[in-house]
Write a protein that holds these residues in place. Sequence first.
Motif, short mmCIF file in Angstrom:
data_model
loop_
_atom_site.label_atom_id
_atom_site.label_comp_id
_atom_site.label_asym_id
_atom_site.label_seq_id
_atom_site.Cartn_x
_atom_site.Cartn_y
_atom_site.Cartn_z
N UNK A 249 -80.33 -4.90 -22.16
CA UNK A 249 -81.34 -6.07 -21.91
C UNK A 249 -80.73 -7.11 -22.78
N UNK A 250 -80.49 -6.94 -24.03
CA UNK A 250 -79.90 -7.84 -24.89
C UNK A 250 -78.52 -8.28 -24.61
N UNK A 251 -77.73 -7.36 -24.38
CA UNK A 251 -76.50 -8.11 -24.01
C UNK A 251 -76.45 -8.66 -22.57
N UNK A 252 -77.44 -8.37 -21.72
CA UNK A 252 -77.38 -9.31 -20.36
C UNK A 252 -77.83 -10.58 -20.74
N UNK A 313 -75.58 -19.70 -10.58
CA UNK A 313 -76.74 -18.74 -10.25
C UNK A 313 -76.29 -17.32 -9.72
N UNK A 314 -75.56 -17.25 -9.13
CA UNK A 314 -74.91 -16.09 -8.46
C UNK A 314 -74.32 -15.22 -9.61
N UNK A 319 -74.90 -10.63 -13.16
CA UNK A 319 -74.99 -9.97 -14.33
C UNK A 319 -76.09 -9.30 -14.81
N UNK A 320 -77.12 -9.85 -14.64
CA UNK A 320 -78.50 -9.13 -15.00
C UNK A 320 -78.70 -7.80 -14.13
N UNK A 321 -78.30 -7.94 -12.70
CA UNK A 321 -78.42 -6.84 -12.03
C UNK A 321 -77.61 -5.72 -12.18
#
Length: 331
Positions: A249-252, A313-314, A319-321
């Motif tokens: 989570x932190x890396x994201x 945004x894409x 990246x988050x997913x």
Amino acid sequence: MPSSTHPTVGRADPRLPGGDVRAGDDHLRHRRRRPGRGLTDDRFALALMAPAAVFLAVFVGWPLVKLIVDSLYDIAPLAGTREFAGLGNYGEALTSPGFLGAAGRTALYTMLVVTLEFTLGLAVALLFNALGRRARWIRTLFLYPLMIAPVVAGLLWRFLLIDNFGIVNELLTRLGIIGGPDAIGWLSDPDIVLFSVALPDIWLTTSFMALVLFAGLQNIPGDVLEAARLDGSGPWHTLTRVTLPLLRPVIAVALVVRGIDAARAFDVILIQTNGGPQSASETLSLLIYRTMVRFGEPGLASAMGTLYLIAMLGVALIAVATIWRPGKVVR
């Protein structure tokens, strides 16, 4: 059936004033109101959020709507005309070699900056975590570049890397690494200029990446690392199989924030090369600025900015997913 047979309905509560249900309801409603204000907790929370919501609507929402609307028009500021163009500006942007070239350079610049910052930041964060309290003063000194304005950093690195009399080339010449002060054209060689203009950005914000990752390392339970050590896990195995998965989570967050910030780099590049030589360091931010200000085409510039926003945004969502999987330890 008498109401008194039900365990809750019609039963007096001796703890509440008046000893009846209505008194209890009034007591609960009184507890939910802000003292002396006549506001419930929900309304009080909405009142606190209202200034931020208004600020975002005025300074973020409205400019975003205007950007999208302007992208659908062919605007001539000097003539004062405004004609509906539909998706014409988008077609012109997507078929423009300048736009496609700037998009490729922006992607390359972003990957270069974020990759080096993450690698260096992770190494520094691990070092600080290993040193513990002994690294307190070093951490403070390491954060100093964050206090420098990007324009100042751009000017500083321009003096360091400028051809013929730059300090970097002069030092390399005295050390015998290169033949003369003009041997390497850091800011004039199209093949390496994109890397050169990335150096100030890396120097400025590696400390931010290290700070974020160090904060994430502090939240990893020590029991997990101790269990990995007792199981015979070596330092590299612990880092790749335990520490990094727990830091997802932190890396994201760090990669998304720095990726968006690096992709919109403008002032650092403008100060050093102004997009040259031969547009070799011209990113999308510089191209949109020139299209809007120098060439006087707000409609086309708005279309480029909208495409730019959609692309960022894409990338952020992808990246988050793919990265954000908290607590999943790789086996």
